[in-house]
Design a protein around this motif. Structure first.
Motif, PDB file in Angstrom:
ATOM      1  N   ALA A   3      78.810  27.609  37.580  1.00 61.88           N
ATOM      2  CA  ALA A   3      79.348  26.825  38.689  1.00 61.88           C
ATOM      3  C   ALA A   3      80.660  27.409  39.209  1.00 61.88           C
ATOM      4  O   ALA A   3      80.905  27.432  40.419  1.00 61.88           O
ATOM      5  CB  ALA A   3      79.555  25.372  38.264  1.00 61.88           C
TER       6      ALA A   3
ATOM      7  N   GLN B 122      79.941  30.256  41.448  1.00 60.20           N
ATOM      8  CA  GLN B 122      79.387  29.794  42.717  1.00 60.20           C
ATOM      9  C   GLN B 122      80.500  29.294  43.632  1.00 60.20           C
ATOM     10  O   GLN B 122      80.531  29.622  44.821  1.00 60.20           O
ATOM     11  CB  GLN B 122      78.356  28.700  42.488  1.00 60.20           C
TER      12      GLN B 122
ATOM     13  N   HIS C 151      71.914  27.889  43.128  1.00 61.54           N
ATOM     14  CA  HIS C 151      72.628  27.783  41.859  1.00 61.54           C
ATOM     15  C   HIS C 151      72.276  28.869  40.841  1.00 61.54           C
ATOM     16  O   HIS C 151      73.053  29.129  39.928  1.00 61.54           O
ATOM     17  CB  HIS C 151      72.431  26.400  41.232  1.00 61.54           C
TER      18      HIS C 151
ATOM     19  N   SER D  81      73.646  23.211  44.252  1.00 63.61           N
ATOM     20  CA  SER D  81      74.777  23.294  43.330  1.00 63.61           C
ATOM     21  C   SER D  81      74.378  23.449  41.872  1.00 63.61           C
ATOM     22  O   SER D  81      73.451  22.804  41.392  1.00 63.61           O
ATOM     23  CB  SER D  81      75.655  22.051  43.478  1.00 63.61           C
ATOM     24  N   ALA D  82      75.127  24.316  41.177  1.00 58.66           N
ATOM     25  CA  ALA D  82      74.984  24.435  39.734  1.00 58.66           C
ATOM     26  C   ALA D  82      75.530  23.194  39.053  1.00 58.66           C
ATOM     27  O   ALA D  82      75.076  22.809  37.976  1.00 58.66           O
ATOM     28  CB  ALA D  82      75.726  25.676  39.232  1.00 58.66           C
TER      29      ALA D  82
END
Length: 344
Positions: A100, A103, A65, A123-124
């Motif tokens: 996010a 990403q 992330h 995950s962000a």
């Protein structure tokens, strides 16, 4: 070197199908063109199956992330160790600053270009990443989560620490240490995080609140400090200037811990404030040695990087069932610091 042998390659499609059924809830027939379904059935994308059959190195990507964080360094070390051991082609990717949307876009591009054989995601934002995890799974790309869990997604497994459990353990240890100082009856605990909007931060803080239930302590935070060290310290400093009766400070991650410890080190009340954090960066080890930080919790990031690659490569090359790996929560204090692994 690859662990595959010519004889093994001839049976690999069957082995992969068997492994796919092992992660299926009901053993449904797999779609011929590769992909996963809602019932848990899964088969490799044809281009990945072809690479497996040809004995090519597996291309495993770890989407972290925020690779600019210090925590990414030991993860990368573990990833590279696994790459050398298993003959995989690996890379740590991700958005600097924890964006996010970036990403998601990066992962989507890799899926569209068929540029990866296995994917591990930290995950962000769990909500933002859930659809792209599903996209990878449905495209026939084996996908797991690491470091940050995404339990409501179509991940096939999780490698990392029990985040809620670790937050609860942190809070319980703070209460215990406060009791040893005779200040567990009341007071304020200030909590910091580099990203209060991240799923991992929510999970860890949720456990933290549970661990402080019925303690009589007032919780302030979590306060978002961001990733940049100077800005993080300034946020800690401004936050603490407005607090009274602070008996403990907690960091939910590597870098909010060091920022908070820096402030406590310069405080006139440093000997009266219990500090508990996460991860074991060199700065954290220094603060432990000086007695500023009372404890930190290591989640073994090197092992996270290593196991993320191993789980995916084992599934691809050996047909091994995808299972989660709990990398644990080790309490590090000044007493056992000498035997601990500093996350350089």
């Amino acid at each position: 070197m690859s662990r595959r042998t010519p004889a093994f390659r001839g049976l690999l499609a069957l082995a992969t199908a068997t492994a796919a059924l092992s992660v299926s809830a009901c053993g449904a027939v797999q779609p011929a063109d590769g992909g996963g379904t809602d019932d848990g059935s899964f088969t490799l994308a044809p281009y990945i199956q072809e690479r497996v059959d040809d004995g090519k190195p597996m291309r495993v990507k770890l989407s972290y992330h925020d690779p600019s964080l210090a925590f990414a360094t030991p993860i990368t070390a573990g990833m590279k160790k696994a790459a050398a051991e298993f003959g995989a082609e690996t890379a740590l990717i991700g958005p600097t600053g924890g964006d996010a949307a970036q990403q998601v876009s990066e992962i989507q591009t890799l899926i569209q270009q068929k540029a990866l054989d296995g994917l591990a995601v930290s995950s962000a934002s769990s909500d933002a990443l859930k659809p792209v995890i599903s996209q990878a799974y449905r495209a026939g790309v084996p996908v797991i989560s690491f470091n940050t869990d995404n339990p409501d997604s179509q991940q096939m497994g999780f490698v990392g620490q029990d985040l809620k459990g670790s937050g609860k353990a942190q809070a319980e240890r703070l209460v215990k240490d406060l009791g040893a100082k005779g200040s567990a009856k009341g007071g304020t605990v200030v909590v910091f995080s580099v990203d209060t909007g991240a799923g991992w931060s929510h999970d860890r803080f949720g456990g933290f609140e549970e661990g402080l239930a019925d303690s009589g302590l007032k919780v302030v935070g979590p306060v978002n400090v961001g990733n940049e060290p100077s800005a993080a310290y300034n946020t800690v400093e401004s936050t603490m200037s407005g607090q009274q009766d602070v008996v403990a400070v907690a960091g939910l991650d590597c870098c909010s811990t060091t920022a908070a410890a820096k402030w406590v080190a310069g405080s006139a009340d440093r000997n009266d404030i219990v500090v508990g954090g996460f991860d074991l960066l060199p700065q954290t080890a220094e603060y432990l040695t000086k007695g500023v930080v009372d404890f930190t919790i290591s989640q073994n990031p090197t092992e996270q990087g290593y196991q993320a690659v191993k789980v995916l490569d084992d599934f691809l090359t050996e047909g091994t069932e995808v299972k989660g790996v709990n990398t644990g929560a080790q309490f590090i204090t000044r007493d056992n610091l000498a035997s601990a692994t500093v996350e350089k």
